[in-house]
Write a protein that holds these residues in place. Structure first.
Motif, PDB file in Angstrom:
ATOM      1  N   LEU A  67      33.670  12.866 117.415  1.00 55.45           N
ATOM      2  CA  LEU A  67      34.620  12.075 118.200  1.00 55.45           C
ATOM      3  C   LEU A  67      34.606  12.581 119.635  1.00 55.45           C
ATOM      4  O   LEU A  67      34.724  13.790 119.875  1.00 55.45           O
ATOM      5  N   VAL A  68      34.480  11.662 120.571  1.00 58.20           N
ATOM      6  CA  VAL A  68      34.430  12.022 121.983  1.00 58.20           C
ATOM      7  C   VAL A  68      35.162  10.959 122.790  1.00 58.20           C
ATOM      8  O   VAL A  68      35.209   9.792 122.381  1.00 58.20           O
ATOM      9  N   GLN A  69      35.705  11.359 123.913  1.00 64.37           N
ATOM     10  CA  GLN A  69      36.355  10.391 124.789  1.00 64.37           C
ATOM     11  C   GLN A  69      35.328   9.630 125.607  1.00 64.37           C
ATOM     12  O   GLN A  69      34.220  10.116 125.858  1.00 64.37           O
ATOM     13  N   ALA A  70      35.705   8.438 126.035  1.00 61.99           N
ATOM     14  CA  ALA A  70      34.837   7.645 126.890  1.00 61.99           C
ATOM     15  C   ALA A  70      34.432   8.459 128.117  1.00 61.99           C
ATOM     16  O   ALA A  70      35.257   9.163 128.708  1.00 61.99           O
ATOM     17  N   GLY A  71      33.146   8.372 128.468  1.00 65.22           N
ATOM     18  CA  GLY A  71      32.622   9.153 129.567  1.00 65.22           C
ATOM     19  C   GLY A  71      32.042  10.483 129.154  1.00 65.22           C
ATOM     20  O   GLY A  71      31.374  11.151 129.955  1.00 65.22           O
ATOM     21  N   GLY A  72      32.283  10.873 127.916  1.00 71.96           N
ATOM     22  CA  GLY A  72      31.799  12.144 127.414  1.00 71.96           C
ATOM     23  C   GLY A  72      30.354  12.079 126.936  1.00 71.96           C
ATOM     24  O   GLY A  72      29.679  11.052 127.072  1.00 71.96           O
ATOM     25  N   SER A  73      29.905  13.182 126.356  1.00 71.22           N
ATOM     26  CA  SER A  73      28.520  13.305 125.917  1.00 71.22           C
ATOM     27  C   SER A  73      28.440  13.877 124.508  1.00 71.22           C
ATOM     28  O   SER A  73      29.331  14.626 124.074  1.00 71.22           O
ATOM     29  N   LEU A  74      27.378  13.534 123.829  1.00 65.26           N
ATOM     30  CA  LEU A  74      27.032  14.105 122.531  1.00 65.26           C
ATOM     31  C   LEU A  74      25.516  14.214 122.462  1.00 65.26           C
ATOM     32  O   LEU A  74      24.802  13.422 123.083  1.00 65.26           O
ATOM     33  N   ARG A  75      25.035  15.164 121.675  1.00 61.85           N
ATOM     34  CA  ARG A  75      23.609  15.252 121.407  1.00 61.85           C
ATOM     35  C   ARG A  75      23.382  15.191 119.913  1.00 61.85           C
ATOM     36  O   ARG A  75      23.866  16.057 119.172  1.00 61.85           O
ATOM     37  N   LEU A  76      22.652  14.174 119.495  1.00 68.01           N
ATOM     38  CA  LEU A  76      22.296  14.022 118.092  1.00 68.01           C
ATOM     39  C   LEU A  76      20.947  14.681 117.831  1.00 68.01           C
ATOM     40  O   LEU A  76      20.069  14.682 118.689  1.00 68.01           O
ATOM     41  N   SER A  77      20.805  15.210 116.625  1.00 70.86           N
ATOM     42  CA  SER A  77      19.543  15.806 116.205  1.00 70.86           C
ATOM     43  C   SER A  77      19.056  15.131 114.938  1.00 70.86           C
ATOM     44  O   SER A  77      19.871  14.730 114.093  1.00 70.86           O
ATOM     45  N   CYS A  78      17.752  15.030 114.803  1.00 69.51           N
ATOM     46  CA  CYS A  78      17.133  14.477 113.599  1.00 69.51           C
ATOM     47  C   CYS A  78      16.030  15.437 113.182  1.00 69.51           C
ATOM     48  O   CYS A  78      14.993  15.525 113.857  1.00 69.51           O
ATOM     49  N   ALA A  79      16.268  16.155 112.103  1.00 71.38           N
ATOM     50  CA  ALA A  79      15.303  17.140 111.627  1.00 71.38           C
ATOM     51  C   ALA A  79      14.510  16.568 110.462  1.00 71.38           C
ATOM     52  O   ALA A  79      15.100  16.072 109.487  1.00 71.38           O
ATOM     53  N   ALA A  80      13.201  16.651 110.565  1.00 73.17           N
ATOM     54  CA  ALA A  80      12.321  16.164 109.498  1.00 73.17           C
ATOM     55  C   ALA A  80      11.853  17.331 108.639  1.00 73.17           C
ATOM     56  O   ALA A  80      11.573  18.423 109.147  1.00 73.17           O
ATOM     57  N   SER A  81      11.759  17.072 107.335  1.00 73.36           N
ATOM     58  CA  SER A  81      11.368  18.145 106.406  1.00 73.36           C
ATOM     59  C   SER A  81       9.904  18.519 106.553  1.00 73.36           C
ATOM     60  O   SER A  81       9.509  19.657 106.269  1.00 73.36           O
ATOM     61  N   LEU A  82       9.081  17.577 106.996  1.00 73.31           N
ATOM     62  CA  LEU A  82       7.677  17.853 107.224  1.00 73.31           C
ATOM     63  C   LEU A  82       7.111  16.784 108.138  1.00 73.31           C
ATOM     64  O   LEU A  82       7.736  15.742 108.367  1.00 73.31           O
ATOM     65  N   ARG A  83       5.927  17.059 108.626  1.00 76.75           N
ATOM     66  CA  ARG A  83       5.276  16.091 109.503  1.00 76.75           C
ATOM     67  C   ARG A  83       4.056  15.522 108.809  1.00 76.75           C
ATOM     68  O   ARG A  83       3.237  16.262 108.259  1.00 76.75           O
TER      69      ARG A  83
END
Length: 122
Positions: free
Chosen positions: A11-27
């Motif tokens: 949850l973040v206020q308008a104007g704020g920032s977040l960083r999402l991560s997507c980790a893969a089990s293998l390539r």
């Protein structure tokens, strides 16, 4: 079997920032491209951004251009989505997905994460 795990929502206020991560089990070659999609209640899943394995090519939806940045760290098999200047209309469940080539079409992606909720308050 490739598994994708998203994290970083909240949850973040308008104007704020977040960083999402997507980790893969293998390539594998079938997961060279990673995309981010989002789905708000009552709406269809929509494309947000995608990136090639090398990171040399990125694509953004018009609605997030200039605010979101996709990147990847291949040493960690992880793709990031930096989201700045967030708006209430960015509220959705965000999913990462993988396939061989970059596409903006969700149905073409073979592997999906479980999603992470992003809520932007006004």
């Amino acid at each position: 079997q490739v598994q994708l795990v998203e994290s970083g929502g909240g949850l973040v206020q308008a104007g704020g920032s977040l960083r999402l991560s997507c980790a893969a089990s293998l390539r594998t070659s079938s997961t060279d491209a990673t995309g981010w999609f989002r789905q708000a209640p009552g709406k269809e899943r929509e494309f947000v951004s995608a990136i090639t394995w090398s990171g040399g090519s990125t694509v953004y939806a018009d609605s997030v251009k200039g605010r979101f940045t996709i990147s990847r760290d291949n040493t960690k098999n992880t793709v990031y989505l930096q989201m700045n200047s967030l708006k209430p209309e960015d509220t959705a469940v965000y999913y990462c997905a993988a396939r061989r080539f970059v596409s903006t079409t969700p149905d073409l992606y073979n592997y999906w994460g479980q999603g992470t909720q992003v809520t932007v308050s006004s």
